[in-house]
Enzyme design. Structure first.
Site, PDB file in Angstrom:
ATOM      1  N   TYR A   1     -15.733  -0.886  -4.187  1.00 39.67           N
ATOM      2  CA  TYR A   1     -14.755  -0.878  -5.272  1.00 39.67           C
ATOM      3  C   TYR A   1     -15.431  -0.761  -6.635  1.00 39.67           C
ATOM      4  CZ  TYR A   1     -11.277  -2.513  -1.857  1.00 39.67           C
ATOM      5  OH  TYR A   1     -10.437  -2.639  -0.781  1.00 39.67           O
TER       6      TYR A   1
ATOM      7  N   SER B   1      -1.787  -2.656   0.460  1.00 40.20           N
ATOM      8  CA  SER B   1      -0.816  -1.679  -0.046  1.00 40.20           C
ATOM      9  C   SER B   1       0.618  -2.079   0.293  1.00 40.20           C
ATOM     10  CB  SER B   1      -1.120  -0.280   0.517  1.00 40.20           C
ATOM     11  OG  SER B   1      -0.450   0.717  -0.215  1.00 40.20           O
TER      12      SER B   1
ATOM     13  N   GLY C   1       2.485   1.129  -5.441  1.00 39.42           N
ATOM     14  CA  GLY C   1       3.436   1.129  -6.547  1.00 39.42           C
ATOM     15  C   GLY C   1       4.670   1.980  -6.307  1.00 39.42           C
TER      16      GLY C   1
ATOM     17  N   LEU D   1       6.954   1.714  -4.028  1.00 35.53           N
ATOM     18  CA  LEU D   1       8.117   0.899  -3.690  1.00 35.53           C
ATOM     19  C   LEU D   1       8.665   0.094  -4.865  1.00 35.53           C
ATOM     20  CD1 LEU D   1       7.142  -0.321  -0.112  1.00 35.53           C
ATOM     21  CD2 LEU D   1       9.124   1.083  -0.722  1.00 35.53           C
ATOM     22  N   THR D   2       8.020   0.172  -6.011  1.00 34.30           N
ATOM     23  CA  THR D   2       8.590  -0.459  -7.205  1.00 34.30           C
ATOM     24  C   THR D   2       9.663   0.434  -7.829  1.00 34.30           C
ATOM     25  OG1 THR D   2       7.011   0.525  -8.763  1.00 34.30           O
ATOM     26  CG2 THR D   2       6.358  -1.540  -7.681  1.00 34.30           C
TER      27      THR D   2
ATOM     28  N   LYS E   1       8.997   3.070  -9.667  1.00 29.64           N
ATOM     29  CA  LYS E   1       8.542   3.600 -10.957  1.00 29.64           C
ATOM     30  C   LYS E   1       8.440   5.118 -10.984  1.00 29.64           C
ATOM     31  CE  LYS E   1       4.636   1.341 -10.969  1.00 29.64           C
ATOM     32  NZ  LYS E   1       3.312   0.833 -11.407  1.00 29.64           N
TER      33      LYS E   1
END
Length: 321
Positions: free
Chosen positions: A53, A217, A222, A224-225, A227
């Site tokens: 990462y 995940s 993101g 499923l938000t 946006k």
């Protein structure tokens, strides 16, 4: 924050864990520190990272330099008394060479990388060490034996795997039994409302064999938000930052599913983020859902989701998405 044991281990972990894939990638060290403060202050004790990462993930030849681990290590230096409050997990096996793509779960690579991770994290042991992905170039027995040996020498307390299929998990358990190795504690796989058919076999296998399941995940990076429903890309979103793994979610079928999910969330009066998380935490076999927060304020929805009670009818409708 509720907790439960990870598999058959003595690790009593929070139902929500902190994923740190973006630390040092598009989240500064100062903001990462704020996120760590807020997470631990609100009862989240699992902090999950990897030697992969960091900003190198977005290079043409993707590689990891341990930036996320380094940031967590700096935070621990400033908060030495909080190491015992944290269940610290990292991973090995993705590419760490900036010039040549050479990921590996060989004995030599694991032994080198564990020392690098311990140094960057400023700790002398890890609570959980995970093989980041299946390596078909190295005998599975070599990987598992090496991880088990790290338990023997005290560098790690437990080990697990990530991104393994049910068939690969079965092969691993056969080797562990035959070789009398330390048991596999956990599997960390992708799991969310959009991937149940693909990822259900791994969850079912883990549940059957008392292996802890860490779901990454949970919000589909993101998606499923809601946006992205307007077709616009928010300036500070993962897609705007160029994350390539999110591309799999951008298709007509997913857009239709997310729109139907939004309708259910609106009818229930529950924010989409909370509903997606609450649904996930109620799935049999899920030990912990990993939340990759990019801002402190995003924790509010997630923390609220843990206490949500969903009606049987809503659960049924979500299952039919």
């Amino acid at each position: 924050m509720q907790t439960q044991h990870l598999g058959t281990s003595n690790l009593n972990i929070s139902r929500i864990g902190l994923g740190t894939m973006a630390f040092g990638r598009w989240i500064s060290e100062a903001d990462s520190f704020n996120i760590l403060d807020h997470a631990l202050d609100n009862g989240i004790n699992l902090v999950d990272t990897a030697d992969y990462y960091g900003p190198g993930q977005d290079q043409p030849i993707a590689f990891g330099d341990g930036t996320s681990e380094t940031i967590i290590g700096h935070w621990l230096q400033q908060h030495p008394g909080r190491r015992n409050d944290m269940i610290l997990a990292t991973k090995v096996g993705q590419n760490t060479d900036p010039e040549h793509h050479h990921p590996s779960l060989s004995k030599a690579h694991i032994r080198t990388q564990i020392d690098g991770s311990l140094t960057r994290l400023h700790t002398n042991y890890l609570d959980l060490y995970q093989a980041h992905r299946f390596d078909d170039q190295v005998p599975l027995e070599e990987t598992l034996t090496t991880l088990s040996e790290l338990v023997d020498v005290g560098k790690i307390r437990y080990y697990g795997v990530s991104n393994y299929t049910a068939e690969q998990l079965r092969a691993a358990l056969d080797i562990i039994k035959t070789r009398h190795l330390h048991p596999m504690t956990s599997v960390q796989n992708r799991y969310n409302l959009l991937t149940t058919q693909t990822n259900q076999p791994g969850l079912d296998f883990a549940n059957t064999h008392n292996i802890g399941f860490l779901a990454y995940s949970p919000l589909a990076r993101g998606v499923l938000t809601g946006k992205y429903l307007t077709g616009n890309v928010p300036a500070d979103s993962r897609r705007a930052h160029g994350e390539r793994l999110i591309d799999d979610y951008f298709n007509d079928q997913t857009a239709e599913t997310v729109q139907r999910f939004k309708v259910l969330a609106d009818e229930a009066g529950i924010p989409m983020t909370q509903l997606a998380f609450a649904w996930l935490l109620k799935q049999p076999g899920i030990t912990t859902a990993l939340f990759g927060a990019s801002k402190v304020r995003y924790f509010d929805d997630i923390l609220a989701a843990e206490a949500l009670q969903l009606s049987p009818d809503l659960v049924t409708e979500l299952a039919q998405l």
